[in-house]
Design a protein around this motif. Sequence first.
Motif, PDB file in Angstrom:
ATOM      1  N   GLU A  40      14.351  -1.627  -9.636  1.00 15.53           N
ATOM      2  CA  GLU A  40      15.308  -1.163  -8.639  1.00 15.53           C
ATOM      3  C   GLU A  40      16.677  -1.106  -9.304  1.00 15.53           C
ATOM      4  O   GLU A  40      17.037  -1.977 -10.086  1.00 15.53           O
ATOM      5  CB  GLU A  40      15.343  -2.146  -7.474  1.00 15.53           C
ATOM      6  N   ILE A  94      16.491 -12.197  -4.377  1.00 13.38           N
ATOM      7  CA  ILE A  94      16.565 -11.160  -3.365  1.00 13.38           C
ATOM      8  C   ILE A  94      17.926 -11.325  -2.697  1.00 13.38           C
ATOM      9  O   ILE A  94      18.317 -12.405  -2.305  1.00 13.38           O
ATOM     10  CB  ILE A  94      15.354 -11.240  -2.414  1.00 13.38           C
ATOM     11  N   ASP A 152      22.755   1.109   1.557  1.00 12.25           N
ATOM     12  CA  ASP A 152      21.632   1.243   0.629  1.00 12.25           C
ATOM     13  C   ASP A 152      21.136   2.685   0.584  1.00 12.25           C
ATOM     14  O   ASP A 152      20.316   3.024  -0.259  1.00 12.25           O
ATOM     15  CB  ASP A 152      20.484   0.310   1.012  1.00 12.25           C
ATOM     16  N   TYR A 202      20.038  -3.115   3.618  1.00 14.57           N
ATOM     17  CA  TYR A 202      18.849  -3.174   2.754  1.00 14.57           C
ATOM     18  C   TYR A 202      17.669  -2.655   3.553  1.00 14.57           C
ATOM     19  O   TYR A 202      17.704  -2.644   4.779  1.00 14.57           O
ATOM     20  CB  TYR A 202      18.572  -4.621   2.329  1.00 14.57           C
ATOM     21  N   SER A 203      16.596  -2.293   2.854  1.00 12.94           N
ATOM     22  CA  SER A 203      15.418  -1.786   3.560  1.00 12.94           C
ATOM     23  C   SER A 203      14.800  -2.893   4.409  1.00 12.94           C
ATOM     24  O   SER A 203      14.971  -4.079   4.132  1.00 12.94           O
ATOM     25  CB  SER A 203      14.387  -1.278   2.553  1.00 12.94           C
ATOM     26  N   LYS A 251      11.820  -3.839   4.564  1.00 11.91           N
ATOM     27  CA  LYS A 251      10.905  -4.638   3.758  1.00 11.91           C
ATOM     28  C   LYS A 251      11.657  -5.750   3.010  1.00 11.91           C
ATOM     29  O   LYS A 251      11.228  -6.904   2.962  1.00 11.91           O
ATOM     30  CB  LYS A 251      10.236  -3.692   2.752  1.00 11.91           C
ATOM     31  N   HIS A 252      12.789  -5.350   2.448  1.00  8.01           N
ATOM     32  CA  HIS A 252      13.637  -6.273   1.712  1.00  8.01           C
ATOM     33  C   HIS A 252      14.190  -7.360   2.652  1.00  8.01           C
ATOM     34  O   HIS A 252      14.142  -8.556   2.345  1.00  8.01           O
ATOM     35  CB  HIS A 252      14.783  -5.445   1.102  1.00  8.01           C
ATOM     36  N   GLU A 281      11.440  -9.886   3.666  1.00  8.25           N
ATOM     37  CA  GLU A 281      11.157 -10.861   2.609  1.00  8.25           C
ATOM     38  C   GLU A 281      12.266 -11.923   2.558  1.00  8.25           C
ATOM     39  O   GLU A 281      11.986 -13.128   2.461  1.00  8.25           O
ATOM     40  CB  GLU A 281      11.041 -10.114   1.264  1.00  8.25           C
TER      41      GLU A 281
END
Lengths: 160, 389
Positions: free
Chosen positions: A153, B34, B42, B370-371, B373-374, B377
């Motif tokens: 990324e 993360i 983003d 952020y996505s 998914k991100h 998590e």
Amino acid sequence: MNKLLDIISKNNDFTTAQLAAMLNKSEDEIKAQIKELEDKGIIKGYKAVIDWNKVEDADVTAIIELKVTPKPETGFDDTAKIVMSYENVESVYLAASSRYDLIATVKGKTIQEIAEFVSKRLSTLENVIGTATSFVLTQYKGDGIVFYGTDEEEQRSMIL
Amino acid sequence: MIDYSKMLNNKVQQLKPSGIRKFFDIANEMDNVISLSIGEPDFTTPWHVRQEGIESLRKGHTWYSPNRGFLELRKQISNYYARRFNVEYDPEEEIVVTVGGSEAIDLCIRALVQEGDEVLIPQPSFVCYEPMTKMADGTPVIINTKAENGFRLTAQELEEKITPKSKLLILPFPNNPTGAVMRREHLEEIAKVVEKHNLVVMSDEIYGELTYGKERHVSFADIKGMKERTVVVSGFSKAYAMTGWRLGYALGPEPIISQMLKLHQYAIMSAPTTAQNAAIEALKHGDSDIERMREEYDMRRRLIVDEFCRMGLTCFEPEGAFYVFPSIKISGMSSEEFCEKLIYSQRVAIVPGHAFGDCGEGFARVSYSYSLKHIQEALERIERFLNER
């Protein structure tokens, strides 16, 4: 489009509580909506998205275009039904194309296996008057997820 | 050996580096971190906007623009502010295009503030107002906003800090890092105090397109009598996901803008030509991009607030920008300690609240740019961190 479907078609990892928060609904409403979508057959199932490029001994995929003579009344449907009845056929589309009418994706252990399937099973079908087979070398994107070249990324460094 | 400390300006040397830096450095040295710490969208810039940038280069538009920015861009900015926020500015004299909103902030403070002037700065807020004020020989006067008021500035809090030296009020709403917004009725209360004490206002509206719920952002210049004493600062970074293009602007009364323009002329010359051409396209055809990104942010916002509340991190509901500012007091730790332990134990980077002012102590800034998914998590890791304790 249905916002719930939009979310879970991309990522089905959310709990119903999380989906409820995101969509500003109660958890019960979300559960009921999901059940309804399942009952109506709109949600057909849930499965993992796999990047087969990275799997050793993965199956070969081919995209097969079929030129079909339509039948009165049923058109292309009868042929499509036969094609989709084969287990190694993953998807079948009716296409608006000048060259071909049906498009199928097919999986097989080897190129030979698929070649045999096309010549023996598909091109011999009564109304199929021509086929064109393309073998997939690399899948760059699948199910809306990019497979190729996204391991790193990009570093976003501004942090004020 | 050269003694650089004698060479360098004292005021510069005394500026504190941004408090966020430390966490960035820790995060950079670790694997599998993360982050929910970044303050930029983003999303990539919408494709049709990028295309105009490419087209501008293809045509060989590689020269300076006029100092104020291209007239076409200023006309579009003027249309845009009238269309979306109901305030009209003359593109000829009341607009200057800058290198990001940050340059506009710097120009505005330097054009207005001189030795002895007090600058009223509500905090928690973006980190640049205080150092810029000091460099202009002004005196920063910090106003601590409170969680129980939704981190809004109240008329009373403002009134309490007014002295005969008060000159400039900074209005940083929608707010980074708290996500607080000021609705029309709140701004009207502030306007009364501003008028009574003859203050000038710099309204930093860079997050103006990112408010959630039915009511849209209200520009301070739209409050009766305030346009003539307000400089609005904004830009393309947050609304159109154009941070790297470095393009912003200031809108205000001609006598102020013309002085800011002199500073801009001498220090910068003009904003980047390619970016300006792309920005014209963004303003002409980008309204739907804004809506699309805002909807996405809104969904993430609801998810993250809901999850934090479930975990016991009390969170006032942010109504703007793309940050949540949960209280971490339940942990019994300071902001610094909480963020440091979180990154070492679960490798999640967030920013301690005190980086945005002393009153941010006990809170942390979490970005949801952020996505999903991100974010998911990161949330799981934060929950594990809280359960460990």
